[in-house]
Design an enzyme around this catalytic site. Structure first.
Site, mmCIF file in Angstrom:
data_model
loop_
_atom_site.group_PDB
_atom_site.id
_atom_site.type_symbol
_atom_site.label_atom_id
_atom_site.label_comp_id
_atom_site.label_asym_id
_atom_site.label_seq_id
_atom_site.Cartn_x
_atom_site.Cartn_y
_atom_site.Cartn_z
ATOM 1 N N ASP A 13 0.854 -1.177 0.000
ATOM 2 C CA ASP A 13 0.000 0.000 0.000
ATOM 3 C C ASP A 13 0.899 1.238 0.000
ATOM 4 O OD1 ASP A 13 -2.460 1.377 0.117
ATOM 5 O OD2 ASP A 13 -2.246 1.642 2.277
ATOM 6 N N ASP A 15 -0.240 5.033 0.989
ATOM 7 C CA ASP A 15 -0.485 5.919 2.134
ATOM 8 C C ASP A 15 -0.477 5.127 3.433
ATOM 9 O OD1 ASP A 15 -0.953 8.539 0.845
ATOM 10 O OD2 ASP A 15 -2.611 7.484 -0.116
ATOM 11 N N ASP A 209 -1.325 -0.877 6.053
ATOM 12 C CA ASP A 209 -1.501 -0.276 7.376
ATOM 13 C C ASP A 209 -2.927 -0.429 7.888
ATOM 14 O OD1 ASP A 209 -2.474 1.632 5.410
ATOM 15 O OD2 ASP A 209 -2.601 3.070 7.054
#
Length: 259
Positions: A13, A15, A209
């Site tokens: 990922d 961000d 995250d």
């Protein structure tokens, strides 16, 4: 249990893993550099459909993260791939930005508000009541409802912003029609991404995250999963879910040596 195969390809990922509010996360540059030097297939993923891969490449480059365009995979690209497989050369009414409209143009779709095959909802910072009203009427008239991603909110320096999932809920309430979400946690986004780089899920890993998108998508696609704690999820949060990542680490810096 059978032993997992060595990791030969990586999906990560963007961000919360590589960058946070426009700033690279310590270790991200070393991780990308190690990936490129290794020659292993990899993709940087984002559910954000606003930007084209070229836009994102320039954005990352300004932060010192040098990722080739072909190694960037967005929910807009996953949506376009899905529509191209389902109904090649179709038509769509689109609410979204250049990342989505460019991806649909590239597969030969015609963007129109006249009896479209699909209403496609993506991320934008300028959702208009007029556009949402038109989407509702077109769906009620028979257009199929597709969304790039289910995220209800997105980050900004001022705080959370309503995102695609929140607007989709409004349209669903008005039409009674649930959309099909092409982005994470739909494993379709992971599988189409893996296919794009010629990788296999059983020897691939996903870094994210968020438990509810990144880890879930990686898990359902049959990949090893790594949760980093530099984004939206804390170590305590992982206990709230009925599934777990393969491993939880503090940040991307802890994964450099695994490449």
């Amino acid at each position: 249990m059978a032993e997992r195969k060595p990791i030969e390809s990586w999906l990560t990922d963007m961000d919360g893993v590589l960058i946070h509010e426009g700033t690279p996360i310590p270790g991200a540059d070393a991780f990308i550099k190690r990936l490129r030097e290794s020659g292993k297939p990899f993709l940087v993923l984002t559910n954000n459909s606003i930007y084209t891969p070229r836009d994102l490449q320039a954005r990352l480059s300004r932060m010192g993260l040098h990722v080739p365009v072909e190694n960037i995979w967005t929910s807009a690209l996953a949506t376009a791939k899905f529509l191209d497989d389902q109904r090649p050369g179709g038509t769509a009414y689109v609410i979204g930005e250049a990342g989505l409209t460019t991806a649909l143009h590239d597969i030969g779709y015609i963007l129109t508000d006249h009896e479209p095959d699909y209403v496609v909802l993506g991320e934008t910072r300028t959702y208009s009541f007029e556009a949402m009203t038109k989407a509702v009427r077109l769906i009620n008239a028979g257009a199929r409802f597709i969304c790039t991603n289910p995220d209800e909110t997105g980050p900004s320096t001022e705080g959370p912003l309503p995102a695609t999932g929140a607007v989709a809920a409004l349209i669903t309430k008005a039409t009674g029609k649930q959309p099909y979400f092409a982005g994470k946690p739909n494993p379709l986004m992971m599988r189409t991404g893996l296919n794009a780089i010629g990788a296999h899920s059983e020897s691939s890993a996903m870094i994210g995250d968020r438990m509810d998108t990144d880890v879930l998508a990686g898990l359902e696609a049959g990949m090893q999963t790594f949760l980093v704690l530099t984004g939206l999820t804390s170590a305590a949060d992982t206990e709230k879910f009925p599934y777990r990542p393969t491993k939880t680490v503090d940040s991307i810096a802890d994964l450099v040596d695994l490449v």
